[in-house]
Design a protein around this motif. Structure first.
Motif, PDB file in Angstrom:
ATOM      1  N   ASN A 178      -7.994 -14.073   4.946  1.00 45.51           N
ATOM      2  CA  ASN A 178      -7.370 -13.303   6.035  1.00 45.51           C
ATOM      3  C   ASN A 178      -6.506 -12.205   5.442  1.00 45.51           C
ATOM      4  OD1 ASN A 178      -4.491 -14.264   5.783  1.00 45.51           O
ATOM      5  ND2 ASN A 178      -5.545 -16.209   6.090  1.00 45.51           N
ATOM      6  N   GLU A 179      -6.250 -11.209   6.275  1.00 40.20           N
ATOM      7  CA  GLU A 179      -5.559 -10.013   5.809  1.00 40.20           C
ATOM      8  C   GLU A 179      -4.374  -9.708   6.715  1.00 40.20           C
ATOM      9  OE1 GLU A 179      -8.674  -7.105   5.175  1.00 40.20           O
ATOM     10  OE2 GLU A 179      -7.201  -5.713   4.346  1.00 40.20           O
ATOM     11  N   THR A 180      -3.228  -9.408   6.102  1.00 39.97           N
ATOM     12  CA  THR A 180      -2.059  -8.997   6.876  1.00 39.97           C
ATOM     13  C   THR A 180      -1.446  -7.802   6.171  1.00 39.97           C
ATOM     14  OG1 THR A 180      -1.592 -11.378   6.935  1.00 39.97           O
ATOM     15  CG2 THR A 180      -0.001  -9.921   8.023  1.00 39.97           C
ATOM     16  N   GLY A 181      -1.483  -6.645   6.792  1.00 41.73           N
ATOM     17  CA  GLY A 181      -0.930  -5.433   6.171  1.00 41.73           C
ATOM     18  C   GLY A 181      -1.588  -5.176   4.825  1.00 41.73           C
ATOM     19  N   ARG A 182      -0.787  -5.089   3.784  1.00 39.91           N
ATOM     20  CA  ARG A 182      -1.319  -4.805   2.439  1.00 39.91           C
ATOM     21  C   ARG A 182      -1.793  -6.068   1.713  1.00 39.91           C
ATOM     22  NH1 ARG A 182      -1.127   0.096   0.844  1.00 39.91           N
ATOM     23  NH2 ARG A 182      -0.072   1.554   2.203  1.00 39.91           N
ATOM     24  N   VAL A 244      -4.113 -17.219  -4.417  1.00 38.79           N
ATOM     25  CA  VAL A 244      -4.382 -15.858  -4.912  1.00 38.79           C
ATOM     26  C   VAL A 244      -4.284 -14.875  -3.752  1.00 38.79           C
ATOM     27  CG1 VAL A 244      -6.065 -14.334  -6.023  1.00 38.79           C
ATOM     28  CG2 VAL A 244      -5.950 -16.753  -6.699  1.00 38.79           C
ATOM     29  N   THR A 245      -3.497 -13.824  -3.965  1.00 41.12           N
ATOM     30  CA  THR A 245      -3.343 -12.786  -2.943  1.00 41.12           C
ATOM     31  C   THR A 245      -3.713 -11.440  -3.541  1.00 41.12           C
ATOM     32  OG1 THR A 245      -1.440 -14.026  -2.116  1.00 41.12           O
ATOM     33  CG2 THR A 245      -1.699 -11.794  -1.284  1.00 41.12           C
ATOM     34  N   GLY A 246      -4.477 -10.675  -2.791  1.00 37.64           N
ATOM     35  CA  GLY A 246      -4.756  -9.294  -3.184  1.00 37.64           C
ATOM     36  C   GLY A 246      -3.695  -8.401  -2.581  1.00 37.64           C
ATOM     37  N   PHE A 247      -3.245  -7.412  -3.335  1.00 36.06           N
ATOM     38  CA  PHE A 247      -2.256  -6.464  -2.815  1.00 36.06           C
ATOM     39  C   PHE A 247      -2.849  -5.061  -2.857  1.00 36.06           C
ATOM     40  CE2 PHE A 247       1.186  -3.386  -3.386  1.00 36.06           C
ATOM     41  CZ  PHE A 247       1.952  -3.666  -2.272  1.00 36.06           C
ATOM     42  N   ARG A 248      -2.989  -4.455  -1.671  1.00 31.75           N
ATOM     43  CA  ARG A 248      -3.545  -3.092  -1.590  1.00 31.75           C
ATOM     44  C   ARG A 248      -2.407  -2.104  -1.842  1.00 31.75           C
ATOM     45  NH1 ARG A 248      -4.081  -0.169   2.809  1.00 31.75           N
ATOM     46  NH2 ARG A 248      -3.577  -1.985   4.094  1.00 31.75           N
ATOM     47  N   PHE A 249      -2.339  -1.625  -3.068  1.00 34.75           N
ATOM     48  CA  PHE A 249      -1.211  -0.756  -3.459  1.00 34.75           C
ATOM     49  C   PHE A 249      -1.375   0.635  -2.849  1.00 34.75           C
ATOM     50  CE2 PHE A 249      -3.753   1.724  -6.347  1.00 34.75           C
ATOM     51  CZ  PHE A 249      -4.775   0.846  -6.688  1.00 34.75           C
ATOM     52  N   GLU A 250      -0.246   1.352  -2.811  1.00 32.79           N
ATOM     53  CA  GLU A 250      -0.264   2.743  -2.372  1.00 32.79           C
ATOM     54  C   GLU A 250      -0.354   3.603  -3.619  1.00 32.79           C
ATOM     55  OE1 GLU A 250       2.364   4.940   1.040  1.00 32.79           O
ATOM     56  OE2 GLU A 250       3.024   3.036   0.206  1.00 32.79           O
ATOM     57  N   GLY A 251      -1.310   4.500  -3.687  1.00 32.17           N
ATOM     58  CA  GLY A 251      -1.456   5.357  -4.866  1.00 32.17           C
ATOM     59  C   GLY A 251      -2.918   5.556  -5.186  1.00 32.17           C
ATOM     60  N   GLN A 252      -3.189   6.483  -6.103  1.00 32.05           N
ATOM     61  CA  GLN A 252      -4.575   6.761  -6.483  1.00 32.05           C
ATOM     62  C   GLN A 252      -4.832   6.238  -7.891  1.00 32.05           C
ATOM     63  OE1 GLN A 252      -5.588  10.933  -6.398  1.00 32.05           O
ATOM     64  NE2 GLN A 252      -7.782  10.512  -6.459  1.00 32.05           N
ATOM     65  N   ARG A 253      -5.895   5.457  -8.023  1.00 26.38           N
ATOM     66  CA  ARG A 253      -6.201   4.846  -9.322  1.00 26.38           C
ATOM     67  C   ARG A 253      -7.298   5.630 -10.028  1.00 26.38           C
ATOM     68  NH1 ARG A 253     -11.364   2.296 -10.818  1.00 26.38           N
ATOM     69  NH2 ARG A 253     -10.896   0.897 -12.526  1.00 26.38           N
ATOM     70  N   PHE A 254      -7.077   5.842 -11.316  1.00 27.57           N
ATOM     71  CA  PHE A 254      -8.082   6.514 -12.139  1.00 27.57           C
ATOM     72  C   PHE A 254      -8.531   5.552 -13.234  1.00 27.57           C
ATOM     73  CE2 PHE A 254      -5.433   9.839 -10.368  1.00 27.57           C
ATOM     74  CZ  PHE A 254      -6.382  10.743  -9.906  1.00 27.57           C
TER      75      PHE A 254
END
Ligand code: UTP
Length: 295
Positions: A178-182, A244-254
């Motif tokens: 399940n997903e909540t925000g980030r 385990v939690t995934g965190f959708r960060f703010e920013g651009q990844r290279f």
């Protein structure tokens, strides 16, 4: 005050995608504008409150180790010449006494194997892992964002990024419960799944906050894809026991481990610099198409 004080920087990879440059230059010393990749990673860790920096290095990476050492002759010379700006530019390369530990991974047996080298230094506290070839550009460092989020959820946390389905086979991918925000709570992780088998399009990229339980898990883990000890497999094995939690960060990844990603990062960072962007833009406008393509 942060609850995450230690960060591991696995820098023992061979960087084969950057040969021949990486024959004698560590990949992490490749330069984006005027700073090597490792400097971006260390700066991001500092912003997140990291106090202890653990490099898992390898033979032939001396330039990386020297970079954070004092350069007495250079500094004395700059002082004598009154080059205060040049001296100031060295400030981020200084580490407080005892803050940097450099370990050796005897053979490149995988990212999980590299992280395991730090077991004795980590002890029983949660710690961060930063892959310096993933450079993240944004207002706030990705690791600092994760440290804040981790305070509430604990367990293992991985940085995630939404990718196209066609690209899932290049990454570890989250099976999302399940997903909540980030935050995305995972029921599993799959290493490099085929597009039609990928459980989601949430890809794991090179920032982690890990419970110290991962180090015991790595001790008993069997080699996975490519015969390497995969960190993704160890995290997956801990889903039920640690979470385990995934965190959708703010920013651009290279992806600066690939030539294409590195070139894009160079362009993005150049466009971000007030002293470079106009010249850079004008140059690119004039060179939109090569006059002659060399085969
Ligand atoms: P990569 O998968 O990018 O491998 O490693 P690599 O060897 O660095 O580069 P290529 O694929 O040959 O071009 C991801 C991260 O894990 C580290 C690398 O240094 C990089 O930060 N790593 C990988 C280790 O420290 N040890 C290993 O055995 C493997």
């Amino acid at each position: 005050m942060t609850h995450i004080r230690k960060a591991v920087f696995p820098v023992a990879g061979m960087g084969t995608r950057f040969l021949p440059a990486t024959k004698s230059i560590p990949k992490e010393m490749l330069t984006l504008i005027d700073r090597p990749l490792i400097q971006y990673a260390v700066d991001e860790a500092r912003e997140a409150g990291i106090e202890e920096f653990i490099f898992v290095s390898a033979a032939g990476k001396g330039a990386l180790e020297d970079y954070f050492d004092t350069a007495a002759a250079l500094e004395t010379r700059l002082e004598a010449l009154g080059k205060t700006d040049a001296l100031a530019a060295l400030a981020p390369t200084r580490m407080p006494e005892g803050a940097l530990t450099i370990l050796r991974q005897a053979q490149p047996l995988g990212l999980g194997h590299a992280v395991r080298q730090a077991k004795n230094l980590i002890g029983d506290e949660a710690f961060a892992v930063i892959l310096p070839d993933d450079v993240i550009k944004g207002e706030r460092g990705a690791l600092a964002q994760m440290v804040d989020a981790h305070r509430d959820v604990g367990g293992h946390m991985v940085a995630t990024m939404d990718v196209s389905r066609a690209d899932t086979s290049k990454y570890g991918v989250l099976d999302v419960e399940n997903e909540t925000g980030r935050l995305a709570h995972a029921r599993g992780l799959v290493e490099k799944p085929r597009a039609d088998l990928a459980p989601s399009t949430k890809a794991v990229i090179g920032r982690y906050i890990l419970d110290s339980a991962i180090l015991d898990r790595l001790d008993t883990l069997r080699p996975g894809a490519g015969g390497e000890l995969q960190l993704t497999d160890a995290i997956n094995a801990d889903v039920a026991s640690v979470g385990v939690t995934g965190f959708r960060f703010e920013g651009q990844r290279f992806d600066c481990g690939s030539v294409q990603g590195y070139v894009q990062a160079t362009a993005a960072f150049a466009m971000d610099r007030a002293d470079l962007c106009d010249d850079y833009q004008a140059f690119m406008n004039d060179h939109r198409r090569p006059l002659r393509l060399v085969a």
